[in-house]
Design a protein around this motif. Structure first.
Motif, short mmCIF file in Angstrom:
data_model
loop_
_atom_site.label_atom_id
_atom_site.label_comp_id
_atom_site.label_asym_id
_atom_site.label_seq_id
_atom_site.Cartn_x
_atom_site.Cartn_y
_atom_site.Cartn_z
N LEU A 94 0.83 -1.21 0.00
CA LEU A 94 0.00 0.00 0.00
C LEU A 94 0.86 1.26 0.00
CD1 LEU A 94 -2.80 1.25 0.12
CD2 LEU A 94 -2.75 1.00 2.62
N GLU A 95 1.92 1.26 0.79
CA GLU A 95 2.81 2.43 0.85
C GLU A 95 3.50 2.67 -0.49
OE1 GLU A 95 4.00 2.25 5.61
OE2 GLU A 95 5.23 1.20 4.11
N ASN A 96 3.86 1.59 -1.18
CA ASN A 96 4.46 1.72 -2.51
C ASN A 96 3.55 2.49 -3.44
OD1 ASN A 96 7.11 0.30 -3.62
ND2 ASN A 96 6.42 -0.93 -1.87
N LEU A 97 2.28 2.11 -3.46
CA LEU A 97 1.35 2.76 -4.38
C LEU A 97 1.05 4.20 -3.97
CD1 LEU A 97 -1.23 -0.03 -5.32
CD2 LEU A 97 0.97 0.53 -6.34
N MET A 117 -7.36 -5.70 -7.59
CA MET A 117 -7.39 -6.10 -8.98
C MET A 117 -6.32 -7.14 -9.30
SD MET A 117 -7.14 -3.56 -12.29
CE MET A 117 -8.45 -2.53 -11.65
N VAL A 118 -5.16 -7.06 -8.63
CA VAL A 118 -4.05 -7.98 -8.90
C VAL A 118 -3.89 -9.04 -7.81
CG1 VAL A 118 -2.82 -6.29 -10.29
CG2 VAL A 118 -2.33 -6.45 -7.83
N GLY A 119 -4.89 -9.16 -6.93
CA GLY A 119 -4.88 -10.22 -5.92
C GLY A 119 -3.95 -9.98 -4.76
N LEU A 120 -3.67 -8.72 -4.43
CA LEU A 120 -2.74 -8.42 -3.33
C LEU A 120 -3.41 -7.64 -2.19
CD1 LEU A 120 0.50 -7.38 -5.27
CD2 LEU A 120 0.08 -9.52 -4.05
N GLU A 121 -4.73 -7.55 -2.21
CA GLU A 121 -5.43 -6.77 -1.19
C GLU A 121 -5.13 -7.28 0.22
OE1 GLU A 121 -9.94 -5.13 -0.19
OE2 GLU A 121 -9.66 -6.94 -1.39
N ASP A 122 -5.07 -8.61 0.38
CA ASP A 122 -4.83 -9.18 1.71
C ASP A 122 -3.39 -8.99 2.17
OD1 ASP A 122 -7.45 -9.98 1.77
OD2 ASP A 122 -7.03 -12.04 1.12
N ARG A 123 -2.51 -8.57 1.26
CA ARG A 123 -1.11 -8.38 1.61
C ARG A 123 -0.72 -6.89 1.60
NH1 ARG A 123 1.91 -13.06 0.95
NH2 ARG A 123 3.47 -11.89 2.15
N LYS A 124 -1.70 -6.03 1.68
CA LYS A 124 -1.45 -4.59 1.51
C LYS A 124 -0.53 -4.02 2.58
CE LYS A 124 -5.89 -3.28 3.65
NZ LYS A 124 -6.50 -4.64 3.66
N GLY A 134 6.79 -13.17 -8.36
CA GLY A 134 5.50 -12.97 -9.03
C GLY A 134 4.66 -11.91 -8.37
N MET A 135 4.69 -11.85 -7.04
CA MET A 135 3.92 -10.83 -6.31
C MET A 135 4.49 -9.43 -6.56
SD MET A 135 3.40 -12.95 -2.77
CE MET A 135 2.62 -11.61 -1.87
N LYS A 136 5.81 -9.32 -6.62
CA LYS A 136 6.42 -8.03 -6.94
C LYS A 136 6.03 -7.60 -8.34
CE LYS A 136 10.48 -8.57 -3.95
NZ LYS A 136 11.95 -8.76 -3.91
N HIS A 137 5.96 -8.57 -9.24
CA HIS A 137 5.57 -8.26 -10.62
C HIS A 137 4.14 -7.74 -10.66
CE1 HIS A 137 6.20 -8.63 -14.96
NE2 HIS A 137 4.96 -9.08 -15.04
N ARG A 138 3.26 -8.34 -9.86
CA ARG A 138 1.87 -7.87 -9.80
C ARG A 138 1.78 -6.48 -9.19
NH1 ARG A 138 -1.43 -12.15 -6.67
NH2 ARG A 138 0.51 -13.27 -6.27
N LEU A 139 2.60 -6.21 -8.19
CA LEU A 139 2.60 -4.88 -7.58
C LEU A 139 3.08 -3.82 -8.58
CD1 LEU A 139 2.20 -3.10 -5.11
CD2 LEU A 139 4.51 -3.74 -4.33
N THR A 140 4.10 -4.16 -9.35
CA THR A 140 4.58 -3.25 -10.39
C THR A 140 3.50 -3.00 -11.44
OG1 THR A 140 6.85 -4.04 -10.09
CG2 THR A 140 6.37 -2.91 -12.15
N PHE A 141 2.77 -4.04 -11.79
CA PHE A 141 1.68 -3.92 -12.75
C PHE A 141 0.59 -3.00 -12.21
CE2 PHE A 141 -2.36 -5.49 -14.53
CZ PHE A 141 -2.08 -5.46 -15.89
N ALA A 142 0.23 -3.19 -10.94
CA ALA A 142 -0.79 -2.33 -10.32
C ALA A 142 -0.31 -0.89 -10.28
CB ALA A 142 -1.10 -2.83 -8.91
N ARG A 143 0.94 -0.68 -9.94
CA ARG A 143 1.50 0.67 -9.85
C ARG A 143 1.43 1.41 -11.19
NH1 ARG A 143 7.74 1.01 -8.58
NH2 ARG A 143 7.75 0.52 -10.80
N SER A 144 1.56 0.66 -12.29
CA SER A 144 1.55 1.30 -13.61
C SER A 144 0.20 1.91 -13.96
CB SER A 144 1.94 0.27 -14.69
OG SER A 144 0.91 -0.69 -14.88
N MET A 145 -0.85 1.58 -13.20
CA MET A 145 -2.18 2.11 -13.48
C MET A 145 -2.60 3.22 -12.53
SD MET A 145 -4.38 -1.32 -14.42
CE MET A 145 -3.80 -2.30 -13.03
N ILE A 146 -1.73 3.59 -11.58
CA ILE A 146 -2.12 4.51 -10.51
C ILE A 146 -2.57 5.86 -11.04
CG2 ILE A 146 0.18 5.46 -10.09
CD1 ILE A 146 -2.27 4.40 -7.34
N ASN A 147 -2.01 6.32 -12.15
CA ASN A 147 -2.35 7.65 -12.70
C ASN A 147 -3.34 7.57 -13.85
OD1 ASN A 147 -0.20 6.35 -14.13
ND2 ASN A 147 0.22 8.21 -15.26
#
Length: 284
Positions: A94-97, A117-124, A134-147
């Motif tokens: 969550l802090e990353n985003l 959206m990327v299945g990381l809500e429980d690990r926020k 794989g989880m870091k990859h999903r977090l990077t993917f989610a971050r790319s949509m923040i704006n």
């Protein structure tokens, strides 16, 4: 959304070009695949388009901005999902985003929504350094949509993901396309390109060999075949027949008329087979 004319790039100014005089355009709302093996020039091109590498020769317009001019506001319009995740390990998901959201001058999306959206809500609230690759990859993917980018750069978006998560990521890409988002997808995975891309470019040794739709490529380079399975005297028989051969056409008609058909489908070349045919090179 992207216009590239006569783009070349050399890392050492020694005459050896990582990208050699390439030209292409990407239309608004299009998902454009940039396909080739490692070292083909995919990452170099993406690096220039996203501003990570300085443009040398040629003309490049990205989201309406001429890259030869310094205009930082263009970053408000683009999002980048890197193949190599570069999240902050000591921050939580969550802090990353939230940190990344503060870098933009435009309204940003709800981080919790993106993590869900990327299945990381429980690990926020878990630190990203504890995540798997794989989880870091999903977090990077989610971050790319923040704006809420208008132009979305996706570098191997399903790399290292299990099939279920990869399917969800592809669904997200399709959903963004339905909203008019333009995507530039770099990959050596021809299957994801076939599923998602409106057009693809084949790049090898820094040069673009062709650009077309997956459908047109299959029609042009693929074999026109039909595979049919039918029952004959209790035995399951399988035949592969050419749809452009008169003798085989008659054979197909005869099988349909006289036998119990179990399966019948056309057989087309894959994008990977076409890539090898066109370039003479594999994807590894």
């Amino acid at each position: 959304m992207i216009s590239v004319k006569n783009l070349s790039h050399s890392y050492n100014n020694d005459g050896k070009l990582a990208v050699n005089n390439i030209s292409f355009q990407v239309e608004k709302g299009e998902t454009f695949g940039f396909l080739g093996p490692s070292g083909a020039g995919k990452s170099t091109t993406q690096g220039i388009l996203t501003g990570l590498l300085k443009q040398q020769d040629g003309e490049v317009i990205v989201a309406g901005y001429d890259l030869k001019k310094v205009q930082n506001e263009r970053f408000n319009k683009i999002g980048v999902s890197f193949e190599q995740s570069n999240v902050y390990s000591k921050l939580t998901a969550l802090e990353n985003l939230k940190y990344y959201a503060d870098l933009f001058d435009v309204p940003t999306r709800d981080p919790i929504e993106l993590l869900k959206m990327v299945g990381l809500e429980d690990r926020k609230h878990d630190r990203a350094g504890e995540f798997s690759k794989g989880m870091k990859h999903r977090l990077t993917f989610a971050r790319s949509m923040i704006n809420s980018p208008e132009l979305w750069f996706l570098d191997e978006p399903t790399t290292g993901l299990d099939p279920a998560i990869a399917a969800e990521i592809k669904d997200v890409i399709r959903e963004q396309k339905s909203k008019g988002i333009t995507s530039f997808l770099t990959t050596h995975n021809m299957y994801i390109a076939d599923e998602l891309c409106d057009r693809v470019a084949f790049i090898i040794d820094g040069e673009i060999k062709l650009i077309d739709t997956p459908k047109n490529l299959k029609l042009q380079y693929g074999k026109k075949l039909v595979e049919v399975e039918y029952v004959d005297n209790g035995k399951l028989i399988k035949e592969t027949l050419k749809t452009i051969d008169d003798k085989d056409k008659n054979r197909i008609a005869n099988i349909i008329k006289n036998y119990d058909i179990q399966t019948m489908h056309t057989k087309e070349a894959t994008l990977e087979e076409i890539f090898i045919q066109v370039t003479g090179r594999g994807l590894i």
